[in-house]
Motif scaffolding. Structure first.
Motif, PDB file in Angstrom:
ATOM      1  N   ALA A   1      -4.125  -0.012   3.365  1.00 53.35           N
ATOM      2  CA  ALA A   1      -3.234   0.029   4.534  1.00 53.35           C
ATOM      3  C   ALA A   1      -2.714   1.446   4.814  1.00 53.35           C
ATOM      4  O   ALA A   1      -2.461   1.803   5.963  1.00 53.35           O
TER       5      ALA A   1
ATOM      6  N   TYR B   1       0.144 -10.684  -1.566  1.00 56.63           N
ATOM      7  CA  TYR B   1      -0.896 -11.285  -2.431  1.00 56.63           C
ATOM      8  C   TYR B   1      -0.334 -12.514  -3.131  1.00 56.63           C
ATOM      9  O   TYR B   1      -0.995 -13.545  -3.238  1.00 56.63           O
TER      10      TYR B   1
ATOM     11  N   ASN C   1       1.527   0.170  -2.348  1.00 59.51           N
ATOM     12  CA  ASN C   1       2.873  -0.123  -1.865  1.00 59.51           C
ATOM     13  C   ASN C   1       3.546  -0.946  -2.970  1.00 59.51           C
ATOM     14  O   ASN C   1       2.967  -1.956  -3.366  1.00 59.51           O
TER      15      ASN C   1
ATOM     16  N   ASP D   1      -6.851  -2.786  -0.910  1.00 59.99           N
ATOM     17  CA  ASP D   1      -6.030  -2.733   0.301  1.00 59.99           C
ATOM     18  C   ASP D   1      -5.699  -1.269   0.597  1.00 59.99           C
ATOM     19  O   ASP D   1      -4.982  -0.620  -0.158  1.00 59.99           O
TER      20      ASP D   1
ATOM     21  N   CYS E   1      -4.352  -2.124  -4.478  1.00 57.36           N
ATOM     22  CA  CYS E   1      -3.795  -1.551  -3.257  1.00 57.36           C
ATOM     23  C   CYS E   1      -3.716  -0.056  -3.495  1.00 57.36           C
ATOM     24  O   CYS E   1      -3.044   0.384  -4.426  1.00 57.36           O
TER      25      CYS E   1
ATOM     26  N   LYS F   1      -0.063   0.624  10.568  1.00 60.60           N
ATOM     27  CA  LYS F   1       0.686   1.753  10.021  1.00 60.60           C
ATOM     28  C   LYS F   1       0.339   3.043  10.761  1.00 60.60           C
ATOM     29  O   LYS F   1       1.007   3.414  11.697  1.00 60.60           O
TER      30      LYS F   1
ATOM     31  N   THR G   1      -5.740  -1.491   8.357  1.00 61.13           N
ATOM     32  CA  THR G   1      -4.883  -2.132   9.355  1.00 61.13           C
ATOM     33  C   THR G   1      -4.592  -1.163  10.495  1.00 61.13           C
ATOM     34  O   THR G   1      -4.664   0.051  10.304  1.00 61.13           O
TER      35      THR G   1
ATOM     36  N   ARG H   1      -0.688  -6.873  15.683  1.00 65.21           N
ATOM     37  CA  ARG H   1      -1.315  -7.672  14.615  1.00 65.21           C
ATOM     38  C   ARG H   1      -2.839  -7.556  14.617  1.00 65.21           C
ATOM     39  O   ARG H   1      -3.553  -8.445  15.077  1.00 65.21           O
ATOM     40  N   VAL H   2      -3.335  -6.444  14.111  1.00 63.79           N
ATOM     41  CA  VAL H   2      -4.775  -6.319  13.898  1.00 63.79           C
ATOM     42  C   VAL H   2      -5.016  -5.738  12.506  1.00 63.79           C
ATOM     43  O   VAL H   2      -4.573  -4.633  12.201  1.00 63.79           O
ATOM     44  N   GLY H   3      -5.679  -6.508  11.672  1.00 64.80           N
ATOM     45  CA  GLY H   3      -6.058  -6.045  10.340  1.00 64.80           C
ATOM     46  C   GLY H   3      -7.564  -6.075  10.212  1.00 64.80           C
ATOM     47  O   GLY H   3      -8.239  -6.868  10.872  1.00 64.80           O
TER      48      GLY H   3
ATOM     49  N   TYR I   1       2.036  -5.003  -3.148  1.00 60.69           N
ATOM     50  CA  TYR I   1       2.372  -5.679  -1.893  1.00 60.69           C
ATOM     51  C   TYR I   1       2.662  -7.166  -2.146  1.00 60.69           C
ATOM     52  O   TYR I   1       1.871  -7.851  -2.808  1.00 60.69           O
TER      53      TYR I   1
ATOM     54  N   GLY J   1      -3.591  -9.345  11.717  1.00 62.57           N
ATOM     55  CA  GLY J   1      -2.996  -8.549  10.641  1.00 62.57           C
ATOM     56  C   GLY J   1      -3.855  -8.648   9.390  1.00 62.57           C
ATOM     57  O   GLY J   1      -4.705  -9.539   9.286  1.00 62.57           O
ATOM     58  N   SER J   2      -3.646  -7.711   8.449  1.00 61.90           N
ATOM     59  CA  SER J   2      -4.355  -7.802   7.165  1.00 61.90           C
ATOM     60  C   SER J   2      -3.971  -9.070   6.448  1.00 61.90           C
ATOM     61  O   SER J   2      -4.713  -9.582   5.621  1.00 61.90           O
TER      62      SER J   2
HETATM   63  C1  LIG Z   1       1.922  -2.896   5.683  1.00 67.42           C
HETATM   64  C2  LIG Z   1       0.866  -3.360   4.776  1.00 67.42           C
HETATM   65  C3  LIG Z   1      -0.222  -4.082   5.257  1.00 67.42           C
HETATM   66  C4  LIG Z   1      -0.351  -4.382   6.720  1.00 67.42           C
HETATM   67  O1  LIG Z   1      -0.370  -5.702   6.957  1.00 67.42           O
HETATM   68  P1  LIG Z   1      -0.664  -6.180   8.466  1.00 67.42           P
HETATM   69  O2  LIG Z   1      -0.674  -7.647   8.302  1.00 67.42           O
HETATM   70  O3  LIG Z   1      -2.000  -5.615   8.833  1.00 67.42           O
HETATM   71  O4  LIG Z   1       0.423  -5.660   9.324  1.00 67.42           O
HETATM   72  C5  LIG Z   1      -1.219  -4.465   4.393  1.00 67.42           C
HETATM   73  N1  LIG Z   1      -1.162  -4.138   3.101  1.00 67.42           N
HETATM   74  C6  LIG Z   1      -0.141  -3.438   2.599  1.00 67.42           C
HETATM   75  C7  LIG Z   1      -0.147  -3.058   1.179  1.00 67.42           C
HETATM   76  C8  LIG Z   1       0.906  -3.034   3.417  1.00 67.42           C
HETATM   77  O5  LIG Z   1       1.933  -2.357   2.890  1.00 67.42           O
END
Ligand SMILES: *Cc1c(COP(=O)(O)O)cnc(C)c1O
Length: 345
Positions: free
Chosen positions: A179, A107, A152, A177, A148, A207, A204, A215-217, A104, A77-78
């Protein structure tokens, strides 16, 4: 970038690190009698350790993204990539990072887990990027700035020129970021990694690619940053099942799904704009809408009664009165709109 080199801002312990050398690092042939890793010889598809360098998956992602494999880090994941930025660059209790807010939540969590101060800078009016305030929040111990875009939970993308100004003026790492980039009309910053060695672009498969469960970022960055993050990761951070299934699912194009999400996003926005309790629908470059309503808690509870779960952002500074609504399937979105209409009556 104003710093002399990436190595000049890396933690001392990381520079001195001798990474764990796996059995598969020492011998890379595909065929042979493998008696080197204390694995079970009984083949059930998973008896061998995975490729610690994820070569096949990286090659495919390289092709898809137009980014060379040496510039790609793959994480669990990221979230793993975010954590590694702290672990590679930030000395606990000494260094700090700066991040936009609201943004997000990971962080802040990663900063806390690593005992690193996180300085939040609120977005401006209409969630604009506070470039000067971000720079002003940095000091000689600031190792990274987290952005980001699309953000988000606000849904907006920031102007490319402003982000590039930050990347050029800041003497540390800038993490962008992305995503939600696949849902946006704007271009990714990934093409800038060659020019800007302090830029880390996060993407990532969770999404747009519909693989949150695998789980791959991705971190797309200068070769040296990828090298440092790879040294610090757990050797087998992406398991065999994930590598195989991700590779397989990456062969199905997502263009139609993305078009559908974007058109549904527009439909929901239009339907909600006509509702009396809706105060504002923020423009979105992502697969969600941030909507300001008269009584966010009341609406959230009404939707829960109808078994429709959205994200209540009412208590997030800068998002008071807001719900964040992910775009679902057409029939799910219709149910959402029906429920909203019942609430209005
Ligand atoms: C959903 C999201 C991710 C994804 O995280 P993963 O660990 O890759 O699932 C990353 N950054 C933001 C801002 C997100 O909303």
């Amino acid at each position: 970038m104003k710093i002399k080199s990436i190595d000049s801002i890396v933690r001392r312990a990381v520079k001195a690190l001798e990474p764990y050398s796996t059995a598969r690092d020492e011998y890379q042939g595909e065929i042979g009698i493998f008696l080197d890793a204390n694995e079970s010889p009984f083949n059930n598809g998973y008896n061998r350790y995975p490729d610690p360098h994820q070569r096949e998956l990286k090659a495919r992602i390289s092709e898809l993204k137009g980014v060379s494999a040496e510039n790609i880090f793959l994480g669990n994941g990221s979230d793993e990539a975010i954590d590694l930025v702290f672990r590679v660059f930030c000395e606990p209790r000494i260094d700090n990072v700066v991040a936009i807010a609201p943004s997000y939540g990971m962080y802040k969590v990663a900063a806390a887990m690593n005992d690193v101060e996180l300085r939040e800078v609120q977005l401006g009016d209409d969630f604009s990027l506070p470039t000067d305030a971000l720079l002003a929040a940095t000091d000689e111990n600031t190792k990274a700035i987290f952005l980001c875009s699309p953000n988000n939970p606000t849904g907006n993308s920031f102007p490319r020129a402003e982000m590039l100004r930050l990347i050029e003026e800041f003497e540390g790492i800038v993490v962008v970021d992305e995503a939600y980039i696949d849902f946006a009309e704007v271009e990714s910053l990934k093409v800038e990694i060659a020019e800007h060695k302090n830029l880390v672009v996060l993407q990532t498969l969770s999404k747009a690619w519909a693989m949150a469960g695998l789980r791959v970022g991705l971190a797309l960055a200068d070769k040296r940053i990828v090298e440092l993050m790879s040294q610090m990761k757990y050797p087998y951070n992406i398991n065999i099942a994930t590598q195989q299934i991700a590779l397989q699912l990456l062969s199905y194009p997502i263009d139609e799904d993305l078009a559908e999400i974007k058109s549904q996003r527009q439909e929901i926005a239009e339907a909600m704009a006509a509702m009396s309790f809706v105060e504002h629908i923020y423009p979105s470059d992502a697969n969600f809408l941030l909507v300001k309503v008269k009584d966010a808690d009341a609406l959230y509870n009404h939707l829960i009664q109808d078994k429709i779960i959205v994200r209540n952002r009412n208590r997030v500074k800068g998002c008071e009165g807001c719900l964040r609504i992910s775009i679902g399937l057409h029939n799910e979105n219709l149910k959402l709109i029906e429920s909203l209409k019942r609430y209005e009556e």
